[in-house]
Design a protein around this motif. Structure first.
Motif, PDB file in Angstrom:
ATOM      1  N   PHE A   1       0.907  -1.251   0.068  1.00 14.90           N
ATOM      2  CA  PHE A   1       0.046   0.054   0.099  1.00 14.90           C
ATOM      3  C   PHE A   1       0.788   1.047   0.025  1.00 14.90           C
ATOM      4  O   PHE A   1       0.340   2.273  -0.463  1.00 14.90           O
ATOM      5  N   SER A   2       1.981   1.394   0.595  1.00 10.94           N
ATOM      6  CA  SER A   2       2.859   2.242   0.342  1.00 10.94           C
ATOM      7  C   SER A   2       3.300   2.792  -0.804  1.00 10.94           C
ATOM      8  O   SER A   2       3.197   3.774  -1.246  1.00 10.94           O
ATOM      9  N   ASN A   3       3.558   1.597  -1.683  1.00 12.26           N
ATOM     10  CA  ASN A   3       3.963   1.816  -3.271  1.00 12.26           C
ATOM     11  C   ASN A   3       2.744   2.187  -4.025  1.00 12.26           C
ATOM     12  O   ASN A   3       2.911   2.896  -4.927  1.00 12.26           O
ATOM     13  N   LEU A   4       1.316   1.648  -3.540  1.00  8.97           N
ATOM     14  CA  LEU A   4       0.146   1.981  -4.331  1.00  8.97           C
ATOM     15  C   LEU A   4      -0.060   3.433  -4.206  1.00  8.97           C
ATOM     16  O   LEU A   4      -0.493   3.935  -5.191  1.00  8.97           O
ATOM     17  N   PHE A   5       0.081   3.987  -3.211  1.00 11.56           N
ATOM     18  CA  PHE A   5      -0.359   5.338  -2.906  1.00 11.56           C
ATOM     19  C   PHE A   5       0.969   6.241  -2.786  1.00 11.56           C
ATOM     20  O   PHE A   5       1.110   7.277  -2.524  1.00 11.56           O
ATOM     21  N   SER A   6       2.054   5.762  -3.398  1.00 11.42           N
ATOM     22  CA  SER A   6       3.297   6.799  -3.726  1.00 11.42           C
ATOM     23  C   SER A   6       3.037   7.997  -4.037  1.00 11.42           C
ATOM     24  O   SER A   6       3.519   9.045  -3.713  1.00 11.42           O
ATOM     25  N   PRO A   7       2.341   8.193  -5.371  1.00 15.94           N
ATOM     26  CA  PRO A   7       1.954   9.621  -5.790  1.00 15.94           C
ATOM     27  C   PRO A   7       1.147  10.466  -4.739  1.00 15.94           C
ATOM     28  O   PRO A   7       1.581  11.701  -4.544  1.00 15.94           O
ATOM     29  N   LEU A   8       0.601  10.013  -3.697  1.00 20.47           N
ATOM     30  CA  LEU A   8      -0.128  10.933  -2.787  1.00 20.47           C
ATOM     31  C   LEU A   8       0.893  11.200  -1.809  1.00 20.47           C
ATOM     32  O   LEU A   8       0.881  12.352  -1.644  1.00 20.47           O
ATOM     33  N   PHE A   9       1.774  10.574  -1.384  1.00 23.58           N
ATOM     34  CA  PHE A   9       2.986  10.606  -0.496  1.00 23.58           C
ATOM     35  C   PHE A   9       3.752  11.790  -1.108  1.00 23.58           C
ATOM     36  O   PHE A   9       4.463  12.502  -0.200  1.00 23.58           O
ATOM     37  N   VAL A  10       4.212  11.607  -2.426  1.00 26.09           N
ATOM     38  CA  VAL A  10       5.187  12.475  -3.106  1.00 26.09           C
ATOM     39  C   VAL A  10       4.215  13.790  -3.083  1.00 26.09           C
ATOM     40  O   VAL A  10       5.057  14.988  -2.684  1.00 26.09           O
ATOM     41  N   PHE A  11       3.057  14.038  -3.344  1.00 24.65           N
ATOM     42  CA  PHE A  11       2.471  15.265  -3.291  1.00 24.65           C
ATOM     43  C   PHE A  11       2.304  15.916  -1.899  1.00 24.65           C
ATOM     44  O   PHE A  11       2.564  17.063  -1.795  1.00 24.65           O
ATOM     45  N   ILE A  12       2.090  15.297  -0.760  1.00 26.06           N
ATOM     46  CA  ILE A  12       2.113  15.546   0.498  1.00 26.06           C
ATOM     47  C   ILE A  12       3.322  16.206   0.758  1.00 26.06           C
ATOM     48  O   ILE A  12       3.752  17.423   1.433  1.00 26.06           O
TER      49      ILE A  12
END
Length: 390
Positions: free
Chosen positions: A92-103
């Motif tokens: 799930f960390s890899n799946l939502f990586s775009p969200l973490f990058v943006f944040i």
């Protein structure tokens, strides 16, 4: 010699003026390199902190939701921790990586703007394009790590995670399949009306052999059973073989026939989430093999394969959008930036899901559906980059 020394020592001011620009250039170069390291550390540090924070919350919610199932199905604590959550977290960390990058980008860039650090960078003559360099280096690191994890490492952990979910959480395995038709060899077409996985047996089986688009042999059988001890070995029961030789026809009947057919249950018995358990080379090989056989139900595998590549480029696009949005100092602080950033990142993930659904249920080619969000958000990134403070 005396005149030579005198000529140089008599003009110390000239020597000082000649060396001064060089010293300043060295100091500026050193300062810029330190700035790059500073931004990269801030970017990656905030990125991993966001992952740790949000995934911790996700794990707490997941435990709360599934604790009853784990207890009722008597899942061992060791299996819960190591087989499930130790593979749940990287997936799930890899799946939502775009969200973490943006944040990460929005949060610490807004902080830089709020503290007037970006204004100080521009006052030294640094351009916005030059300031983007450490951001792009950080995005490249994240992109490589994301692709490496998603293409080679996480699929192996997904095998254990999905097996755990099937045993202790919820049933995901496909136990039967209907109307299977695929090319098992050149000019050889197999058909199974119904296949039961629990006994590895298919019912109402037929095998057609074509030579130059002409049917030369036709086998029908009541059942066909896969031998798990051997590769491609099948046992055919109650069969009839019709061989056509011009105007003549030869018919052979029998009760049992052990034969080699180049197909396995996994070729047509597709489990839910099976594409997540394959590395990218395995996915590519599987897709090519199924296309050669004429098997049509592989869109989810193609989407998974192309999505892993597209997701790695998302880090560059979303980083550009994030920096362009948050590099301007505003009275409201970072609240507005975070709100806009979260809205864009969630819309990106939602758009990916919707476009993938169009590919599965519609006629959109998987590679096009997967890249549509990237193409659209690239135009948004270009527009915001041009509007960013220079």
């Amino acid at each position: 010699m005396k005149n030579w020394f005198k000529t140089n020592t008599d003009s110390p001011q000239k020597n000082k003026k000649w060396f001064q620009p060089n010293i300043n250039w060295l100091k500026l170069d050193k300062w810029v390199k330190r700035l790059d390291v500073y931004i990269i550390k801030k970017f990656l540090g905030t990125y991993f902190f966001a992952i740790a924070l949000i995934i911790s919350i996700a794990v707490v919610f997941d435990v709360n939701e599934n604790i009853d199932r784990f207890i009722n199905n008597k899942a061992p604590l060791k299996a819960i921790v190591f087989d499930y959550y130790m593979n749940f977290i990287p997936y799930f960390s890899n799946l939502f990586s775009p969200l973490f990058v943006f944040i990460a980008v929005i949060f610490f860039t807004s902080k830089l703007a709020e503290n007037s650090e970006i204004i100080a960078m521009f006052s030294t003559g640094m351009s916005f394009k030059r300031m983007m360099r450490p951001y792009m280096i950080s995005a490249a690191i994240i992109s490589v790590v994301t692709f490496g994890l998603g293409a080679y490492i996480i699929p192996k952990g997904n095998v254990t995670r999905l097996d755990f979910e099937d045993r202790y959480k919820k049933k995901k395995k496909q136990e039967y399949v209907r109307n299977v038709q695929l090319e098992v060899d050149s000019g050889v077409i197999a058909y199974i009306e119904r296949y039961e996985n629990y006994n590895k047996t298919g019912y109402r089986f037929s095998l057609d052999k074509f030579d130059d688009k002409k049917l030369v042999a036709h086998l029908t059988a009541r059942s066909v059973t896969y031998d798990t001890a051997s590769v491609h070995k099948w046992t055919i029961k109650n069969y009839m073989i019709r061989e056509m030789e011009g105007m003549r026809e030869k018919i052979t009947r029998g009760d049992r026939l052990d034969t080699i057919i180049k197909m396995e249950p996994q070729d047509f018995l597709i489990m839910k989430g099976q594409q997540q358990t394959m590395t990218s080379p395995e996915l590519k090989e599987y897709i090519d093999k199924q296309k050669r056989r004429g098997f049509a139900n592989i869109k989810e595998f193609e989407i998974e394969y192309y999505q892993r590549i597209a997701m790695s480029f998302a880090a560059f696009i979303l980083t550009t959008i994030g920096v362009s949005l948050s590099s301007r100092k505003m009275k409201g602080g970072m609240g507005l930036h975070l709100g806009v950033g979260l809205a864009l990142s969630f819309s990106y993930i939602l758009f990916q899901t919707v476009s993938a659904t169009f590919a599965v249920n519609g006629n959109t080619p998987p590679i096009v559906a997967v890249w549509i969000p990237n193409i659209l958000y690239t135009f948004i990134a270009i527009y915001l980059y041009r509007k960013a403070p220079k």
